[in-house]
Scaffold this motif. Structure first.
Motif, short mmCIF file in Angstrom:
data_model
loop_
_atom_site.label_atom_id
_atom_site.label_comp_id
_atom_site.label_asym_id
_atom_site.label_seq_id
_atom_site.Cartn_x
_atom_site.Cartn_y
_atom_site.Cartn_z
N ALA A 18 0.66 -1.15 0.05
CA ALA A 18 0.21 0.06 0.10
C ALA A 18 0.81 1.31 0.17
CB ALA A 18 -0.89 0.07 1.27
N SER A 19 1.93 0.98 0.64
CA SER A 19 2.85 2.38 0.49
C SER A 19 3.87 2.54 -0.51
CB SER A 19 3.86 2.33 2.01
OG SER A 19 4.73 1.08 1.82
N ALA A 20 3.81 1.64 -1.37
CA ALA A 20 4.50 1.57 -2.52
C ALA A 20 3.92 2.15 -3.66
CB ALA A 20 5.14 0.26 -3.02
N SER A 21 4.49 2.88 -4.55
CA SER A 21 3.77 3.55 -5.62
C SER A 21 3.99 2.70 -6.82
CB SER A 21 4.27 5.02 -5.71
OG SER A 21 5.49 4.94 -6.25
N GLY A 22 3.54 1.39 -6.93
CA GLY A 22 3.72 0.61 -8.17
C GLY A 22 4.94 0.50 -8.55
N ALA A 23 5.25 0.35 -9.78
CA ALA A 23 6.45 -0.12 -10.44
C ALA A 23 7.71 1.18 -10.46
CB ALA A 23 6.23 -0.29 -11.77
N GLU A 24 7.08 2.31 -9.95
CA GLU A 24 8.19 3.23 -9.91
C GLU A 24 9.49 3.05 -8.78
OE1 GLU A 24 6.01 6.91 -9.22
OE2 GLU A 24 4.76 6.82 -10.96
N ARG A 25 8.94 2.43 -7.80
CA ARG A 25 9.93 2.09 -6.72
C ARG A 25 10.34 0.53 -6.92
NH1 ARG A 25 7.12 4.79 -1.33
NH2 ARG A 25 6.76 6.79 -2.30
N ALA A 26 11.52 0.22 -5.94
CA ALA A 26 11.98 -1.14 -6.12
C ALA A 26 10.60 -1.99 -5.66
CB ALA A 26 13.14 -1.06 -5.33
N PRO A 27 10.73 -3.04 -6.28
CA PRO A 27 9.56 -3.86 -5.69
C PRO A 27 9.67 -4.29 -4.22
CG PRO A 27 10.90 -5.13 -7.09
CD PRO A 27 11.40 -3.81 -7.07
N ILE A 28 8.72 -4.31 -3.53
CA ILE A 28 8.51 -5.12 -2.21
C ILE A 28 8.71 -6.59 -2.25
CG2 ILE A 28 7.16 -5.37 -0.07
CD1 ILE A 28 6.16 -2.67 -0.69
N VAL A 29 9.66 -6.95 -1.70
CA VAL A 29 10.05 -8.43 -1.73
C VAL A 29 9.38 -9.32 -0.45
CG1 VAL A 29 11.75 -10.28 -1.96
CG2 VAL A 29 12.07 -8.04 -2.80
N LEU A 30 8.36 -10.25 -0.81
CA LEU A 30 7.70 -10.79 0.25
C LEU A 30 8.29 -12.42 0.21
CD1 LEU A 30 5.28 -11.12 2.13
CD2 LEU A 30 3.99 -12.01 0.55
N HIS A 51 0.78 -19.66 -9.42
CA HIS A 51 -0.04 -18.63 -8.28
C HIS A 51 0.64 -17.82 -7.80
CE1 HIS A 51 -2.49 -22.70 -7.44
NE2 HIS A 51 -3.24 -21.88 -8.21
N ARG A 52 2.08 -17.65 -7.51
CA ARG A 52 2.83 -16.54 -7.01
C ARG A 52 2.60 -15.35 -8.15
NH1 ARG A 52 8.52 -17.98 -8.24
NH2 ARG A 52 8.23 -16.96 -9.98
N GLU A 53 2.67 -15.85 -9.53
CA GLU A 53 2.42 -14.84 -10.29
C GLU A 53 1.13 -14.24 -10.37
OE1 GLU A 53 5.58 -16.77 -13.68
OE2 GLU A 53 3.44 -16.90 -13.98
N GLN A 54 0.26 -14.75 -10.12
CA GLN A 54 -1.18 -14.29 -9.90
C GLN A 54 -1.52 -13.27 -8.57
OE1 GLN A 54 -4.39 -17.54 -9.54
NE2 GLN A 54 -5.85 -16.18 -9.06
N PHE A 55 -0.57 -13.61 -7.65
CA PHE A 55 -0.68 -12.85 -6.67
C PHE A 55 0.20 -11.40 -6.86
CE2 PHE A 55 1.13 -11.19 -2.47
CZ PHE A 55 0.17 -11.08 -1.53
N GLU A 56 1.16 -11.49 -7.44
CA GLU A 56 1.92 -10.56 -8.01
C GLU A 56 1.19 -9.53 -8.83
OE1 GLU A 56 6.45 -12.43 -7.60
OE2 GLU A 56 5.30 -12.29 -9.40
N ARG A 57 0.37 -10.06 -9.69
CA ARG A 57 -0.35 -9.25 -10.67
C ARG A 57 -1.50 -8.56 -9.64
NH1 ARG A 57 -0.03 -13.63 -14.00
NH2 ARG A 57 -1.79 -14.39 -13.52
N ALA A 58 -2.03 -9.38 -8.72
CA ALA A 58 -3.06 -8.80 -7.89
C ALA A 58 -2.59 -7.48 -7.01
CB ALA A 58 -3.82 -9.72 -7.14
N HIS A 59 -1.07 -7.67 -6.73
CA HIS A 59 -0.56 -6.63 -5.89
C HIS A 59 0.75 -5.98 -6.44
CE1 HIS A 59 -2.55 -9.51 -3.26
NE2 HIS A 59 -2.63 -8.30 -2.44
N PRO A 60 0.57 -4.94 -7.46
CA PRO A 60 1.43 -4.46 -8.16
C PRO A 60 2.52 -3.85 -7.03
CG PRO A 60 -0.61 -3.52 -8.98
CD PRO A 60 -0.68 -4.44 -7.79
N GLY A 61 3.83 -4.05 -7.58
CA GLY A 61 5.08 -3.52 -6.91
C GLY A 61 5.51 -4.61 -5.73
#
Lengths: 300, 439
Positions: free
Chosen positions: B40-52, B73-83
């Motif tokens: 939520a605090s990341a502004s999408g692809a502009e910043r470095a991705p948050i690594v979970l 499934h991992r990619e599906q989650f990443e698509r739903a959570h940009p950044g």
């Protein structure tokens, strides 16, 4: 700076990478392990200083005493076998035969192979029904105990599991031990054998009275390093028997691993490591003393 | 300051060195840990991705189809959570997951999400390694606890605190080879059968085959999770429910051990050495007619095209008991992205993802909706029928249970090899277990 001082500095500089490596990855961990051994230290809980209680508990612990006994039995069986086998093979590959270099390489292959992969090979060798040893027993129609010729479960029978590992140990370290003996054999002047031969000594007499005494320092080195290796034997135990059957192959090194990574008792595992160190030191010093005394007697 | 007389080349070299140092520092900074924060605090692809970071026990040994599914499934989650980038940290190695995962946590480098084998969950929960998920559950209207099997969800609950959400599970059941039953003219077992009925069937199914091999009525695997239910079904146990003392030396437990020892003595089931000597899985090879196991082995049985039936465990009690083995998703206490980690747990345990995950047949989904999707299969139905009788494995409740399991395995080895009577072996094991549990 004097010339001697400059050379000293250069010497220290040259030795410093290895010295730093040893300090960082051997001596410092040893000191930390010593400190850990004085604590009740579970992986995820705060450590509590307990002084020497871990050591006192270990002396009372029947499982640890059993592991020490297993390790000593293992060393008593594997060291003589390992040394004699390596000497015999070294004597064989020291012969001026065509293609002997190939054999030297083949004997060394286990030493540069993954012990985990070799453990898989030995599992097959010891398998009932389809394993190599059971197949050989069947060809010779030999029975071990009450088992049918092909039915001996070497790795599951308490009577055979430790000897099976002894055999594997002797084979695994054969290459390096053979090379050291080979170097020792090469350093013996040929003239000594020739003059003994001229005096009428048989091949066995030449080996017994010329080769063996001159190989004394080499044998001492091989015996001490083999003893140390036998007391640290771990990977095949972990891969093949996991201390079983009925704890007959629960050697100290594997016991320490279990204490640390099954029970997560790091303090106790560190104390066990120190006791293993004491055991190795005591045995190595005893061997050095005995063999040096024998050498001195022979030279006298 | 650079002296005025300094040659220009030297100055250029010094500048280059400074530039290299700055680049190096920038690179090192890039390698460092990123700041705490969620998607939520990341502004999408502009910043470095948050690594979970997600740790599980998958690995190259797993079915490649399953690994591909996990990736999808991992990619599906990443698509739903940009950044957000999900980094799977697979920890392969038989029996090494717990120790390696605990080491990651103890060394201050924990993953955000961790897959738990519930039969060793107590080590993580009782040592404070996991985050209490109750606040997340309470404020998340899209998550419904009632959608999960209650006794599976309860495995990782302490009081009101829920420490994990289950992925999938299996109750232990008795699987039998229908062909062998028919060949010997033995009636197929029915749920609610007793030990005496079980033993009678084992007797009829055990014999010396014409080729000299022994045919066993029942297979036996000396791994405590496989046989502890024999104790339970005679009102015995390995350790007390509170995990403070051993119960293996109780009369009920010893009677159960004597029952098993007698099966081995009468050659109705193999000893551990006998099983090793056979060199094959006796049940899969058709040399043992019955086998206590879980859902995961159905994969092999289907590949072998074994004609099997599934029935509840025989019992001496009015109501049979079995154990449930499950895997769950948890968030580590020191997770750097707890909110995001919760989102991932919710995603992985959702009916949609679960339906695809359990399609391999490895287990039953703990999500009722996903489990219902497969419930038309008679074998699945048999497993689901046993679920209400399934108790928590002691390892879900007692942190030191792993050591007791190992002592139990050694005790059983002593008994079945004839090295000790059940009474002697149980008393010795109880003494050792008590010493461990009271440490």
């Amino acid at each position: 700076m004097t010339r001697g001082g400059g050379e000293n500095l250069r010497g220290w500089l040259l030795a410093s990478p290895a010295t730093l490596y040893l300090l960082a990855f051997s001596f410092l961990p040893m000191l930390i392990a010593g400190w850990m051994s004085l604590h009740d230290w579970h992986l995820l809980r705060p450590q509590v200083f307990v002084g020497l209680r871990n050591y006192a508990d270990l002396l009372e612990n029947p499982f640890f005493r059993g592991a020490v006994w297993n390790s000593l039995t293992f060393a008593a069986l594997s060291v003589p076998l390992g040394v004699v086998l390596a000497l015999a093979v070294a004597a064989l590959v020291n012969q001026p035969l065509p293609g002997v270099g190939v054999f030297r390489t083949l004997y060394f292959v286990p030493a540069v192979s993954s012990q985990a992969a070799l453990a898989m090979v030995w599992i097959w060798i010891f398998l009932p029904q389809t394993g190599l040893i059971n197949w050989l027993l069947a060809q010779l129609n030999l029975r071990l105990g009450t088992s049918a010729p092909t039915d001996t479960a070497f790795l599951s029978e308490p009577a055979y599991a430790l000897p099976a590992l002894v055999l594997m140990f002797a084979w695994l370290g054969l290459g390096p031990r053979m090379v050291i003996f080979l170097a020792g054999l090469k350093s013996i002047p040929v003239e000594l054998h020739e003059s003994a031969g001229l005096d009428g000594a048989s091949a066995w007499q030449r080996f017994r009275h010329v080769t063996l005494p001159l190989l004394g320092p080499t044998t001492l080195f091989v015996a001490v390093t083999t003893t140390i290796a036998s007391l640290q034997f771990f990977t095949p135990v972990y891969m093949i028997t996991r201390g079983g059957p009925r704890r007959t192959t629960d050697l100290v090194a594997y016991h320490i691993y279990n204490e640390a990574w099954t029970k997560f008792e790091l303090g106790m595992a560190a104390a066990q490591s120190y006791l293993l160190l004491a055991m190795i030191l005591a045995l190595a010093l005893a061997q050095l003393w005995l063999l040096r005394r024998n050498l001195a007697e022979e030279q006298a | 300051m650079r002296p005025a007389t300094e040659p220009e080349g030297v100055g250029r070299a010094a500048s280059q060195r400074v530039a290299i140092c700055l680049c190096g520092a920038a690179l090192l900074a890039g390698c460092g840990r990123e700041g705490r924060g969620d998607a939520a605090s990341a502004s999408g692809a502009e910043r470095a991705p948050i690594v979970l970071r997600v740790a599980n026990w998958s690995g190259p040994a797993n079915d490649s189809g399953f690994l591909a599914l996990e990736r999808a499934h991992r990619e599906q989650f990443e698509r739903a959570h940009p950044g957000v980038r999900v980094e799977l940290e697979q920890i392969p190695g038989l029996g090494q997951f717990e120790s390696k995962a605990l080491l990651m946590i103890a060394s201050g480098n924990p993953p955000d999400v961790i897959q738990l084998d519930c039969s060793s969950a107590a080590v993580f929960i009782d040592n404070g390694a996991l985050l209490d998920l109750t606040p997340f559950i309470a404020r998340d209207s899209t998550f419904d606890e009632a959608g999960f099997f209650e006794n599976v969800l309860a495995l990782t609950r302490r009081g009101d605190a829920q420490f994990a959400v289950p992925l999938d599970f299996t109750p232990m059941v008795l699987v039998y080879n229908r062909r062998l039953f028919h060949e010997r003219g033995v009636n197929e077992p029915r749920d609610g059968w007793s030990w005496s009925e079980f033993r009678a069937a084992a007797e009829q199914l055990s014999f010396q085959r014409p080729d000299g091999a022994r045919q066993y009525g029942v297979n036996f695997v000396n791994w405590t999770p496989f046989w502890v239910t024999w104790l339970w079904n005679n009102a015995g146990a390995l350790v007390s429910d509170d995990g403070r003392s051993a119960r293996i030396d109780s009369p009920a437990a010893i009677a159960a051990l004597e029952f098993l020892a007698d099966l081995a003595r009468c050659k109705l089931m193999p000893t551990p050495t006998g099983a090793a000597t056979a060199g094959v899985d006796l049940f899969r090879a058709g040399r043992a007619a019955m086998h206590v196991t879980g859902h995961w082995e159905l994969i092999e049985y289907r590949l072998d095209q074994l004609d099997i039936g599934v029935v509840g465990l025989p019992s001496n009690l009015p109501q049979r008991q079995t154990v449930v083995y499950a895997s769950s998703m948890a968030v580590t206490r020191a997770a750097r992205h707890p909110e995001l980690a919760w989102e991932f747990v919710k995603f992985q345990t959702s009916a949609e993802v679960q339906r695809a995950r359990v399609a391999t047949g490895v287990a039953i989904s703990a999500n009722r909706a996903a489990a219902a999707y497969y419930a038309n299969d008679p074998l699945e139905q048999a497993f689901l029928r046993e679920t209400p009788f399934a108790r928590a494995p002691s390892g879900a409740l007692v942190a030191r249970y792993g050591v007791c399991e190992e002592l139990g395995r050694e005790m059983m080895e002593d008994i079945l090899s004839g090295a000790a009577t059940p009474l002697e072996a149980a008393r010795r094991a109880a003494g050792l277990m008590n010493a461990e549990l009271q440490r």
